[in-house]
Design a protein around this motif. Structure first.
Motif, PDB file in Angstrom:
ATOM      1  N   TRP A 353       0.854  -1.180   0.000  1.00 40.33           N
ATOM      2  CA  TRP A 353       0.000   0.000   0.000  1.00 40.33           C
ATOM      3  C   TRP A 353       0.895   1.237   0.000  1.00 40.33           C
ATOM      4  N   SER A 355       0.878   5.558  -0.031  1.00 41.15           N
ATOM      5  CA  SER A 355       0.141   6.821   0.122  1.00 41.15           C
ATOM      6  C   SER A 355       0.793   7.904  -0.723  1.00 41.15           C
ATOM      7  N   VAL A 361      -4.399   6.361  -1.838  1.00 47.48           N
ATOM      8  CA  VAL A 361      -3.515   5.229  -1.564  1.00 47.48           C
ATOM      9  C   VAL A 361      -3.620   4.272  -2.737  1.00 47.48           C
ATOM     10  N   SER A 379      -8.899  10.815   0.859  1.00 40.92           N
ATOM     11  CA  SER A 379      -8.866  12.108   1.529  1.00 40.92           C
ATOM     12  C   SER A 379      -8.828  13.206   0.476  1.00 40.92           C
ATOM     13  N   ILE A 383      -2.109  12.585   2.019  1.00 38.20           N
ATOM     14  CA  ILE A 383      -1.963  11.516   3.008  1.00 38.20           C
ATOM     15  C   ILE A 383      -0.473  11.297   3.213  1.00 38.20           C
ATOM     16  N   CYS A 385       1.013   9.306   5.522  1.00 39.45           N
ATOM     17  CA  CYS A 385       1.458   8.039   6.089  1.00 39.45           C
ATOM     18  C   CYS A 385       0.389   6.975   5.906  1.00 39.45           C
ATOM     19  N   VAL A 386       0.827   5.742   5.612  1.00 36.75           N
ATOM     20  CA  VAL A 386      -0.042   4.579   5.581  1.00 36.75           C
ATOM     21  C   VAL A 386       0.642   3.474   6.382  1.00 36.75           C
ATOM     22  N   SER A 387      -0.130   2.738   7.192  1.00 40.09           N
ATOM     23  CA  SER A 387       0.432   1.691   8.047  1.00 40.09           C
ATOM     24  C   SER A 387      -0.530   0.515   8.083  1.00 40.09           C
ATOM     25  N   THR A 398      -4.557   5.548   7.754  1.00 43.74           N
ATOM     26  CA  THR A 398      -3.985   6.668   7.012  1.00 43.74           C
ATOM     27  C   THR A 398      -4.003   7.918   7.893  1.00 43.74           C
ATOM     28  N   SER A 400      -3.552  12.118   7.474  1.00 44.81           N
ATOM     29  CA  SER A 400      -3.583  13.085   6.386  1.00 44.81           C
ATOM     30  C   SER A 400      -3.588  14.516   6.887  1.00 44.81           C
ATOM     31  N   TRP A 408      -9.158   1.780   7.666  1.00 45.58           N
ATOM     32  CA  TRP A 408      -9.937   1.263   6.544  1.00 45.58           C
ATOM     33  C   TRP A 408      -9.877  -0.264   6.513  1.00 45.58           C
ATOM     34  N   GLU A 447     -12.371   6.664  12.775  1.00 45.69           N
ATOM     35  CA  GLU A 447     -11.612   7.875  12.482  1.00 45.69           C
ATOM     36  C   GLU A 447     -11.531   8.744  13.730  1.00 45.69           C
TER      37      GLU A 447
END
Length: 590
Positions: A353, A355, A361, A379, A383, A385-387, A398, A400, A408, A447
Motif C-alpha cells: 500500500w 500513500s 492510496v 482524503s 496523506i 502516512c499509511v500503516s 492513514t 492526512s 480502513w 476515524e
C-alpha cells in the motif's frame, strides 16, 4: 579655539588661513631672492607699506597663538593579525553539459578567395554546410541529454554502477557487508495482541526494567552517511552488525555499517584500527533520479519475508525494489501525477500500500503486473502516512493533512466493482456511495480528528496500539481491544488512551517528526521520536518518558528521523538535516 604650543590642533578662520598662507609664501619668496634687500634705496613706499602690513599680520597671528607648522601625521596602530582560517573544502559538483556557443554562419564562414574557381567555391560551401549540420546535431544531442538527466529513471539499475565511490575496495566492502545479511532470512516478527496486558504494578516494573537498559545508551558511532537531509531510515534485522539504511533529500540511499572497524594506514604502511567515536563504514547509492529535491526518498522498508532486499518510495513518483542477492534495482511502480509519501507491506510480503500527496492510496499486488494497480482517493488532502496492521493485514490506517486519522478495511475496498483493464482510479465520491450500501458498510472502520495536520500514524508490532503525530504538538496513543478487530463493525468512538504534549513545529529545514514503534516484540512496547531540543526521546506505550538521549558535545542538530533494532533492545539510531547519523548503544557492547 585652543592652542597649546607647537603642533597643537586648532581651528583657524578661513580668512586668517588665507592670510597666513599668502604672507608666508611672500616672505619665503624674499628669502629665495637675495637681490632684493631691505632699505630705502631698494624699496618703494608701497613695498614699505606692505612690509608693515606683514609685520602687523604676524603680530596678529602671534596674538591668536596660531602656529603655521604642518601637524604631524598620526599613524594608526595596526590591529592584531587574524588567526589563519582553515581552507574551505571544495565540494565536487556535477558538471553540467556545456551547450555550444551560438555563432552566426557569417562569422564562421572563412573569407572567400577572390580568385577561387567555381569548383572550389562549391566545395567550400559544402564543407560549411556539413559543419553547420554537425554543430546543430551536437547541440540537439546535448539538449536531449540535459532533458533526460532531469527525468526519473525507469530501467533496471545495477546497484554498484550507481555507487558514489566506485573504487574496487569500496565495491568489495559493500558486497561483503550485504552478502553477510543474506546468510539468514531474518523475517519480520509479529507480536501477540494479548501480550503485555499488565496491571499497573507489573506495568511499572516493566517500565523500570526498560529504563535501566536504556540509561546505558551512549553515542558509540556517528558519521555523515548522506550528503543531504535525512528523510527516512530503517534498521536492518541482522544481529551480528548494526546495519542502518538512510534515505536523503536528493534520492540517495545511504548504507551505514555503524560498528565496522575504521582503518587507517600507520607509518609502516600497515592498516591499523582507530576508535575515535567517528566510525563505521558508509556507502551512498543514487537509486532515484534526478539528484534534486524532486527525488527525496520518503520511505524505506525491508522485505518482510527475508530482509534480503529493500523497498524505497521517492518523490520522483517511483517505487523501487533493490535486491542484495542480484545487486539489481527494479522499478515496481511509477505515477507522475502524485508524490509517494510512504509505503508499507503486510508480513506475507506479496502486496503493498502506497500513500501520496493527492490524498490517495495505491494497492499494488507484487504477483501481478503493475497495470493492475488500484488507486483509492481516501482524503481531499495529502496523506502523509499509511500503516498496515501486522496481525490483521486487511486493516490499514492513514494520516492526512485533513487532520484525520482513519482506519480502513482493505477487503471492502478491493471488493468494489471496477471497469476496464486497469490501472483503476476510484475517487472519493464513488467510495462514499459504496460505503452507504449494504456491501460497503464498515469500509471506514474508525476515524479520529486531530487539532492540525496528522503527519504520521503507525500500528505497533502487536497489532493493537496506534501512535500518531500531529502539528498540534500532541502525541496520541490508542489501545484497541482485539474483539473490535475481529468484528465486522465500526470501532467505538473514543478518545485516545494516552496523549502528551510534544513540540512538532519542525519548520522548513527539519524533517517532520514521526513517532516510530520499536519493532522488537520481545521488549515492552515503546517508541522513539526526535525532539526539537536535539535529543532522541524513548517513551512507553502509555507515554511515559523512559530516557532522553542527548549529548551536547557531539550533537548540535535536531535528530528528526529515528529507528530502532528489530531484535536488540539497546539499539537506536537517528539522523539530522545535514546527513549526519548517530548510533546509540551501550559502550560495553562490542
Amino acid at each position: 579655539m585652543a592652542g597649546n604650543g607647537r603642533g597643537a590642533t586648532c581651528l583657524i578662520h578661513p580668512g586668517i588661513r588665507f592670510l597666513a598662507t599668502y604672507f608666508g609664501h611672500f616672505s619665503s619668496s624674499r628669502e629665495h631672492h637675495p637681490d632684493i634687500k631691505p632699505g630705502i634705496g631698494n624699496m618703494s613706499d608701497f613695498e614699505d607699506e606692505r612690509e608693515a602690513n606683514i609685520a602687523r599680520n604676524r603680530a596678529l597671528l602671534a596674538e591668536f597663538d596660531v602656529s603655521l607648522d604642518v601637524p604631524k601625521t598620526v599613524v594608526k596602530e595596526k590591529g592584531k593579525a587574524k588567526p589563519v582560517q582553515p581552507a574551505k573544502k571544495r565540494v565536487k559538483r556535477d558538471v553540467k553539459p556545456v551547450l555550444p556557443v551560438r555563432q552566426s554562419t557569417r562569422l564562421r564562414r572563412t573569407a572567400p578567395d577572390p580568385n577561387e574557381t567555381p569548383e572550389k567555391k562549391r566545395k567550400r560551401e559544402q564543407e560549411e554546410e556539413l559543419l553547420r549540420q554537425k554543430l546543430e546535431q551536437e547541440k540537439l544531442e546535448l539538449e536531449e541529454h540535459a532533458r533526460q538527466a532531469k527525468k526519473p529513471r525507469h530501467e533496471s539499475l545495477e546497484m554498484y554502477a550507481h555507487l558514489e565511490d566506485q573504487d574496487a575496495p569500496e565495491v568489495m566492502a559493500l558486497t561483503s557487508t550485504l552478502q553477510e545479511t543474506i546468510k539468514t532470512a531474518n523475517p519480520r516478527r509479529v507480536g501477540d495482541m494479548k501480550s503485555y496486558l499488565y496491571d499497573e504494578e507489573r506495568h511499572t516494573t516493566a517500565v523500570d526494567e526498560l529504563k535501566e537498559k536504556m540509561r546505558k545508551l551512549k553515542i558509540v558511532s556517528r558519521a555523515k552517511v548522506t550528503r543531504e537531509r535525512v528523510y527516512s531510515a530503517a534498521y536492518h534485522p541482522e544481529i551480528t552488525k548494526d546495519l542502518i539504511f538512510f534515505g536523503d533529500k536528493h534520492g540517495s540511499l545511504g548504507i551505514w555499517d555503524a560498528r565496522a572497524p575504521k582503518e587507517e594506514v600507520d607509518e609502516d604502511g600497515n592498516a591499523a584500527a582507530q576508535d575515535d567515536g567517528e566510525g563505521g563504514k558508509s556507502w551512498r547509492i543514487q537509486l532515484h533520479w534526478p539528484s534534486t529535491s524532486r527525488s527525496s526518498i520518503s520511505s524505506i522498508k525491508f522485505d518482510p519475508t527475508d530482509a534480503h532486499s529493500v523497498y524505497t518510495s521517492s518523490y520522483d513518483g517511483t517505487i523501487r525494489h533493490t535486491s542484495f542477492v542480484s545487486a539489481i534495482s527494479q522499478e515496481l511502480y511509477h505515477d507522475e501525477s502524485a508524490l509517494p509519501t510512504s509505503l508499507d507491506l503486510p508480513p506475507h510480503g506479496y502486496e503493498m500500500w502506497i500513500s501520496d500527496t493527492n490524498g490517495g492510496v495505491t494497492h499494488l499486488d507484487l504477483r501481478e503486473d503493475k497495470s493492475k494497480a488500484r488507486w483509492y482517493q481516501l482524503s481531499e488532502d495529502k496523506i502523509g502516512c499509511v500503516s498496515i496492521n501486522p496481525v490483521f493485514p486487511h486493516l490499514f490506517l492513514t494520516a492526512s493533512n485533513s487532520r484525520m486519522l482513519r482506519i480502513w478495511d482493505a477487503r471492502k475496498l478491493q471488493s468494489m466493482p471496477v471497469k476496464g483493464s486497469g490501472p483503476w482510479e476510484i475517487n472519493a465520491d464513488i467510495i462514499e456511495e459504496f460505503g452507504e450500501t449494504k456491501k460497503g458498510k464498515c469500509t471506514l472502520r474508525g476515524e479520529w480528528k486531530h487539532g492540525k495536520s496528522a503527519t504520521a500514524g503507525y500500528w505497533d508490532p502487536h497489532g493493537r496500539r496506534i501512535v500518531s503525530t500531529s502539528y498540534d504538538d500532541t502525541i496520541r496513543i490508542w489501545d484497541i481491544k482485539p474483539e473490535f478487530m475481529t468484528k465486522d463493525a465500526e470501532f467505538p468512538t473514543s478518545r485516545p488512551a494516552h496523549q502528551f504534549h510534544h513540540n512538532c513545529q519542525t519548520g522548513k529545514w527539519v524533517t517532520l517528526l514521526r513517532a516510530q514503534w520499536s519493532p522488537n516484540i520481545d521488549a515492552y512496547p515503546h517508541f522513539t521520536i526526535g525532539n526539537m531540543d536535539r535529543s532522541l526521546d524513548i517513551r512507553s506505550w502509555k507515554g511515559e518518558l523512559i530516557v532522553k538521549l542527548m549529548d551536547k558535545t557531539k550533537i548540535t542538530a535536531v535528530q528528526a528521523v529515528t529507528c530502532s533494532h528489530p531484535s536488540i533492545v539497546e539499539r537506536a539510531a537517528s539522523g539530522n538535516a545535514s546527513g549526519r547519523c548517530v548510533l546509540w548503544a551501550p559502550e560495553s557492547d562490542s
